[in-house]
Write an enzyme that holds these catalytic residues in place. Sequence first.
Site, PDB file in Angstrom:
ATOM      1  CB  CYS A   1      -0.780  -0.020   1.236  1.00 15.72           C
ATOM      2  SG  CYS A   1      -1.923  -1.616   1.100  1.00 15.72           S
TER       3      CYS A   1
ATOM      4  CG  HIS B   1      -3.470   2.728   2.503  1.00  7.88           C
ATOM      5  ND1 HIS B   1      -3.723   2.567   1.205  1.00  7.88           N
ATOM      6  CD2 HIS B   1      -3.563   1.623   3.280  1.00  7.88           C
ATOM      7  CE1 HIS B   1      -4.120   1.437   1.013  1.00  7.88           C
ATOM      8  NE2 HIS B   1      -3.979   0.757   2.258  1.00  7.88           N
TER       9      HIS B   1
ATOM     10  CG  ASN C   1      -6.541  -1.660   1.568  1.00 11.43           C
ATOM     11  OD1 ASN C   1      -5.870  -1.242   0.591  1.00 11.43           O
ATOM     12  ND2 ASN C   1      -6.077  -2.428   2.485  1.00 11.43           N
TER      13      ASN C   1
HETATM   14  N1  ACO Z   1     -17.880 -10.492   9.085  1.00  7.85           N
HETATM   15  C1  ACO Z   1     -18.211 -10.931  10.195  1.00  7.85           C
HETATM   16  N2  ACO Z   1     -17.128 -11.152  11.236  1.00  7.85           N
HETATM   17  C2  ACO Z   1     -15.971 -11.021  10.748  1.00  7.85           C
HETATM   18  C3  ACO Z   1     -15.638 -10.703   9.569  1.00  7.85           C
HETATM   19  C4  ACO Z   1     -16.590 -10.382   8.762  1.00  7.85           C
HETATM   20  N3  ACO Z   1     -16.051 -10.020   7.428  1.00  7.85           N
HETATM   21  N4  ACO Z   1     -14.299 -10.626   9.515  1.00  7.85           N
HETATM   22  C5  ACO Z   1     -14.009 -11.110  10.785  1.00  7.85           C
HETATM   23  N5  ACO Z   1     -14.896 -11.239  11.642  1.00  7.85           N
HETATM   24  C6  ACO Z   1     -14.949 -11.531  13.006  1.00  7.85           C
HETATM   25  C7  ACO Z   1     -13.762 -12.203  13.692  1.00  7.85           C
HETATM   26  O1  ACO Z   1     -13.966 -13.764  13.174  1.00  7.85           O
HETATM   27  C8  ACO Z   1     -14.000 -12.031  15.070  1.00  7.85           C
HETATM   28  O2  ACO Z   1     -14.684 -13.109  15.501  1.00  7.85           O
HETATM   29  P1  ACO Z   1     -14.389 -13.621  16.915  1.00  7.85           P
HETATM   30  O3  ACO Z   1     -14.285 -12.424  17.881  1.00  7.85           O
HETATM   31  O4  ACO Z   1     -15.324 -14.361  17.170  1.00  7.85           O
HETATM   32  O5  ACO Z   1     -12.960 -14.323  16.919  1.00  7.85           O
HETATM   33  C9  ACO Z   1     -14.327 -10.524  15.151  1.00  7.85           C
HETATM   34  O6  ACO Z   1     -15.049 -10.469  13.622  1.00  7.85           O
HETATM   35  C10 ACO Z   1     -13.141  -9.532  15.200  1.00  7.85           C
HETATM   36  O7  ACO Z   1     -12.329  -9.770  14.463  1.00  7.85           O
HETATM   37  P2  ACO Z   1     -10.837  -8.817  14.150  1.00  7.85           P
HETATM   38  O8  ACO Z   1      -9.957  -9.159  13.157  1.00  7.85           O
HETATM   39  O9  ACO Z   1     -10.320  -8.572  15.652  1.00  7.85           O
HETATM   40  O10 ACO Z   1     -11.655  -7.468  13.904  1.00  7.85           O
HETATM   41  P3  ACO Z   1     -11.011  -5.920  14.114  1.00  7.85           P
HETATM   42  O11 ACO Z   1     -11.848  -5.224  14.678  1.00  7.85           O
HETATM   43  O12 ACO Z   1      -9.490  -5.879  14.128  1.00  7.85           O
HETATM   44  O13 ACO Z   1     -11.327  -5.405  12.628  1.00  7.85           O
HETATM   45  C11 ACO Z   1      -9.802  -5.341  10.341  1.00  7.85           C
HETATM   46  C12 ACO Z   1     -10.519  -6.348  11.249  1.00  7.85           C
HETATM   47  C13 ACO Z   1     -11.054  -4.337   9.721  1.00  7.85           C
HETATM   48  C14 ACO Z   1      -9.268  -6.228   9.139  1.00  7.85           C
HETATM   49  C15 ACO Z   1      -8.979  -4.315  10.814  1.00  7.85           C
HETATM   50  O14 ACO Z   1      -8.183  -5.236  11.940  1.00  7.85           O
HETATM   51  C16 ACO Z   1      -8.163  -3.611  10.163  1.00  7.85           C
HETATM   52  O15 ACO Z   1      -8.435  -2.834   9.295  1.00  7.85           O
HETATM   53  N6  ACO Z   1      -6.788  -3.832  10.236  1.00  7.85           N
HETATM   54  C17 ACO Z   1      -5.896  -3.137   9.366  1.00  7.85           C
HETATM   55  C18 ACO Z   1      -5.864  -3.271   7.916  1.00  7.85           C
HETATM   56  C19 ACO Z   1      -4.854  -2.471   7.284  1.00  7.85           C
HETATM   57  O16 ACO Z   1      -4.642  -1.565   7.335  1.00  7.85           O
HETATM   58  N7  ACO Z   1      -4.056  -3.406   6.273  1.00  7.85           N
HETATM   59  C20 ACO Z   1      -2.906  -2.746   5.510  1.00  7.85           C
HETATM   60  C21 ACO Z   1      -2.653  -2.281   4.270  1.00  7.85           C
HETATM   61  S1  ACO Z   1      -3.383  -3.816   3.240  1.00  7.85           S
HETATM   62  C22 ACO Z   1      -2.260  -4.231   2.127  1.00  7.85           C
HETATM   63  O17 ACO Z   1      -0.778  -3.798   2.457  1.00  7.85           O
HETATM   64  C23 ACO Z   1      -2.468  -5.085   1.097  1.00  7.85           C
END
Ligand code: ACO
Length: 333
Positions: free
Chosen positions: A119, A260, A290
């Site tokens: 990214c 980003h 993203n």
């Molecule tokens: N729908 C419903 N539930 C979901 C989904 C979904 N699509 N995806 C995950 N869950 C569930 C998980 O299974 C978990 O359930 P559990 O508590 O029963 O285990 C719960 O939701 C929480 O999951 P987390 O991963 O802890 O959720 P979080 O609040 O961290 O959000 C996210 C996830 C959106 C991915 C966030 O962590 C994020 O944005 N991270 C950064 C991403 C980023 O910046 N990436 C960098 C660039 S990408 C690149 O370089 C290509």
Amino acid sequence: MSGPGNSRPVAIAGTGSYLPERVLTNADLEKMVDTSDEWITSRTGIKERRIAADDEFSSHLATNAGRKALEQAGLTADDLELIIVATITPDTLTPATACYVQQNLGATKAVAFDISAACSGFLYAMKIAKRLISDGAFENALIVGAEKLSAFVNWEDRSTCVLFGDGAGAAILKRSEPGKGEILATDIGTDGRQTRLLNIPGGGSACPITIANADQRLASLSMIGNEVFKHAVTRMRDSANAVIARAGLNPEDIKLVVPHQANLRIIDAIADRLAVPNDRVFVNLHKYGNTSAAACPIALDEAHRTGRIEKGDHIVLVAFGAGLTWAAAAVRW
Ligand code: ACO
């Protein structure tokens, strides 16, 4: 590097972007995996994303965005001297996607190569191209972030497939005059200790895709999202602050921050930590998700074409991605 060319200012002379036609909404995803519009919207801010056609590759997206940037800069493909494409979803492992873009544009004089910094790739490309122009090696450059992430997403993995989309954004860099538009400061960084947090494990020399492992979907994005989240906020805050200081500016001088577009909660956290009001932070991730290296330049182009950036404004671009990598640029428009 040293030499008389080192201080020659370099400006963004034009921007362009291209988004594929097909829209995939959160409601569509509800039919594909166990997710909900409520979860996706509250955790990320994303409402829909674009998906490239089967016969539309990263190079096609990049070419379309590049044409628009060339047109806005008043240049033709024949004028181009350098093309850098930032992508983690190249058309082929080799040759570089930039070579296909050179061919598509008919930019026969341009040197063309890719960089892989996820990214942060577009801002890595900006730093490289700026230096190559300011030291006199090239007069101008087309830099592009282009991704067909839909080809590398496991559409059965709800934790990643709801996040990503396809698209391309581009900019033309060229020499400027002192006091006019200028890329004032750039910052790039890497933490290779965190490669496990975000990667595409298969399809490279470490893990070629074979008949034996084909069903494991190893050539798909894998991410430990909550750990990436914490790094993203601190690294982007520090990188943005670094370029603001190096450019001799204060946060209140910044007309627009173009971050980003991964997650609205990350963007809000950065705005808080930079002490920049939310209305000075550009957001379009609700429409495109993203798009990795394409996200920053698509947002830049949209901000520019909708009048959010005007001549003389100071803006900050900032990004974060797999590697881990991060990057920022302070620009006077
Ligand atoms: N729908 C419903 N539930 C979901 C989904 C979904 N699509 N995806 C995950 N869950 C569930 C998980 O299974 C978990 O359930 P559990 O508590 O029963 O285990 C719960 O939701 C929480 O999951 P987390 O991963 O802890 O959720 P979080 O609040 O961290 O959000 C996210 C996830 C959106 C991915 C966030 O962590 C994020 O944005 N991270 C950064 C991403 C980023 O910046 N990436 C960098 C660039 S990408 C690149 O370089 C290509």
